[in-house]
Design a protein around this motif. Structure first.
Motif, short mmCIF file in Angstrom:
data_model
loop_
_atom_site.label_atom_id
_atom_site.label_comp_id
_atom_site.label_asym_id
_atom_site.label_seq_id
_atom_site.Cartn_x
_atom_site.Cartn_y
_atom_site.Cartn_z
N ILE A 113 1.02 -1.28 -0.02
CA ILE A 113 0.00 -0.02 -0.03
C ILE A 113 0.91 1.24 -0.07
CG2 ILE A 113 -1.75 1.18 1.34
CD1 ILE A 113 -2.54 -1.38 2.68
N ALA A 114 0.56 2.19 -0.89
CA ALA A 114 1.29 3.40 -1.05
C ALA A 114 0.35 4.63 -0.70
CB ALA A 114 1.89 3.71 -2.37
N PHE A 115 1.01 5.34 0.24
CA PHE A 115 0.22 6.75 0.53
C PHE A 115 0.86 7.95 -0.20
CE2 PHE A 115 -1.27 3.97 3.85
CZ PHE A 115 -2.79 4.51 4.05
N VAL A 116 0.12 8.63 -1.12
CA VAL A 116 0.81 9.87 -1.90
C VAL A 116 0.24 10.85 -1.42
CG1 VAL A 116 1.27 10.71 -4.07
CG2 VAL A 116 1.16 8.13 -3.78
N PHE A 117 1.21 11.98 -0.79
CA PHE A 117 0.57 13.32 -0.23
C PHE A 117 0.96 14.25 -1.32
CE2 PHE A 117 0.92 10.50 3.42
CZ PHE A 117 -0.22 10.91 4.36
N THR A 118 0.00 14.80 -1.82
CA THR A 118 -0.05 15.93 -2.76
C THR A 118 -0.32 17.27 -2.64
OG1 THR A 118 -2.06 15.38 -3.87
CG2 THR A 118 -0.32 14.18 -4.70
N HIS A 119 -1.04 17.51 -1.25
CA HIS A 119 -1.61 18.73 -1.01
C HIS A 119 -0.77 19.23 0.35
CE1 HIS A 119 -5.44 18.58 -2.84
NE2 HIS A 119 -5.29 17.51 -2.99
N GLY A 120 -0.55 20.49 0.39
CA GLY A 120 0.12 21.27 1.47
C GLY A 120 -0.71 21.01 2.78
N PRO A 121 0.01 21.74 3.82
CA PRO A 121 -0.61 21.16 5.49
C PRO A 121 -2.12 21.99 5.50
CG PRO A 121 1.29 22.50 5.48
CD PRO A 121 1.17 22.34 3.93
N HIS A 122 -2.00 23.23 4.84
CA HIS A 122 -3.12 24.15 5.25
C HIS A 122 -4.05 24.23 4.00
CE1 HIS A 122 -0.66 24.47 8.79
NE2 HIS A 122 0.31 24.99 7.84
N GLY A 123 -5.16 24.76 4.53
CA GLY A 123 -6.17 24.99 3.21
C GLY A 123 -7.38 23.98 3.05
N ASP A 124 -6.92 22.65 3.23
CA ASP A 124 -7.93 21.71 3.17
C ASP A 124 -7.43 20.41 4.18
OD1 ASP A 124 -6.27 19.85 1.84
OD2 ASP A 124 -6.68 20.44 0.01
N ALA A 125 -8.34 19.44 4.34
CA ALA A 125 -7.95 18.41 5.40
C ALA A 125 -6.99 17.16 4.89
CB ALA A 125 -9.35 17.92 6.09
N ALA A 126 -6.82 17.50 3.45
CA ALA A 126 -6.38 16.01 2.94
C ALA A 126 -5.12 15.61 3.51
CB ALA A 126 -5.96 16.44 1.36
N GLY A 127 -4.32 16.37 3.97
CA GLY A 127 -2.97 16.08 4.88
C GLY A 127 -3.31 14.99 6.06
N ARG A 128 -4.17 16.00 6.56
CA ARG A 128 -4.55 15.36 7.99
C ARG A 128 -5.26 14.01 8.06
NH1 ARG A 128 -7.54 19.27 9.91
NH2 ARG A 128 -9.45 18.20 9.74
N GLU A 129 -6.16 13.83 6.88
CA GLU A 129 -6.97 12.67 6.75
C GLU A 129 -6.10 11.46 6.11
OE1 GLU A 129 -10.10 14.11 4.39
OE2 GLU A 129 -11.07 15.11 5.76
N GLY A 130 -5.33 11.99 5.32
CA GLY A 130 -4.17 10.87 4.75
C GLY A 130 -3.30 10.47 5.97
N LEU A 131 -2.88 11.34 6.79
CA LEU A 131 -1.95 10.89 7.84
C LEU A 131 -2.83 10.02 8.87
CD1 LEU A 131 0.72 10.80 9.57
CD2 LEU A 131 -0.16 12.97 10.72
N ASP A 132 -4.14 10.29 9.15
CA ASP A 132 -4.85 9.50 10.30
C ASP A 132 -5.11 7.98 9.39
OD1 ASP A 132 -5.34 11.55 11.87
OD2 ASP A 132 -7.24 12.07 11.02
N ALA A 133 -5.53 8.12 8.08
CA ALA A 133 -5.67 6.79 7.44
C ALA A 133 -4.16 5.94 7.35
CB ALA A 133 -5.85 7.11 5.73
N LEU A 134 -3.05 6.79 7.21
CA LEU A 134 -1.85 5.97 7.28
C LEU A 134 -1.63 5.17 8.37
CD1 LEU A 134 0.96 5.31 6.21
CD2 LEU A 134 1.72 7.62 6.73
N LEU A 135 -1.75 5.98 9.68
CA LEU A 135 -1.58 5.45 10.99
C LEU A 135 -2.50 4.32 11.21
CD1 LEU A 135 -1.14 8.80 13.02
CD2 LEU A 135 0.56 6.96 12.27
N ALA A 136 -3.72 4.36 10.75
CA ALA A 136 -4.64 2.93 11.04
C ALA A 136 -4.12 2.06 10.17
CB ALA A 136 -6.09 3.74 10.62
N THR A 137 -3.69 2.34 8.91
CA THR A 137 -3.39 1.24 7.87
C THR A 137 -2.06 0.51 8.39
OG1 THR A 137 -4.48 2.37 6.12
CG2 THR A 137 -2.78 0.82 5.68
N SER A 138 -1.25 1.23 9.16
CA SER A 138 -0.13 0.56 9.58
C SER A 138 -0.15 -0.51 10.70
CB SER A 138 0.91 1.74 10.24
OG SER A 138 0.19 2.34 11.36
N ALA A 139 -1.43 -0.35 11.29
CA ALA A 139 -1.83 -1.58 12.27
C ALA A 139 -2.19 -2.74 11.59
CB ALA A 139 -2.74 -0.93 13.28
N LEU A 140 -2.59 -2.88 10.27
CA LEU A 140 -2.92 -3.73 9.40
C LEU A 140 -2.13 -4.28 8.31
CD1 LEU A 140 -6.64 -2.45 9.24
CD2 LEU A 140 -5.96 -4.09 10.80
#
Length: 119
Positions: free
Chosen positions: A4-31
């Motif tokens: 599984i690859a996580f690709v981050f293309t958005h900056g840290p501010h202006g939308d929630a993509a980075g935060r949501e991606g990080l949350d998904a990444l941490l959850a996936t790392s358990a599996l």
């Protein structure tokens, strides 16, 4: 097992993509064990230190990327071309020790993953 690859293309501010991606990444790392994390385009800005999100009333989540090693996520790649386009270099004191790769090389590595999630 799926890679599984996580690709981050958005900056840290202006939308929630980075935060949501990080949350998904941490959850996936358990599996999953074979996870790659790619920072490209404005996603490279997620790894800059000393951000001040409180100044724009945003939540600070960027420092959380620093805990990825605790989750055994160690395949980290940063697009050298994207960083250069933004006037950044390896001496910026990045939040993570990601491997710098030119665009052609990270694309080749990304192609080896079964599932790609983009944030």
């Amino acid at each position: 097992m799926n890679r599984i690859a996580f690709v981050f293309t958005h900056g840290p501010h202006g939308d929630a993509a980075g935060r949501e991606g990080l949350d998904a990444l941490l959850a996936t790392s358990a599996l999953a064990e074979d996870i790659g994390v790619f920072f490209i385009a404005d996603g490279v800005l997620l790894l800059l230190p000393q951000q001040q999100p409180a100044q724009i009333l945003a939540r600070d989540f960027v420092a959380t990327f620093g805990v990825l090693s605790l989750y055994d996520v160690d395949r980290l790649y940063l697009c050298a071309d994207s960083a250069a386009e933004r006037g950044l270099d390896a001496d910026a004191g990045w939040v993570l020790d990601a491997e710098w790769l030119p665009a052609a090389d990270w694309r080749q590595r990304l192609a080896a993953y079964d599932t790609v999630l983009t944030f």
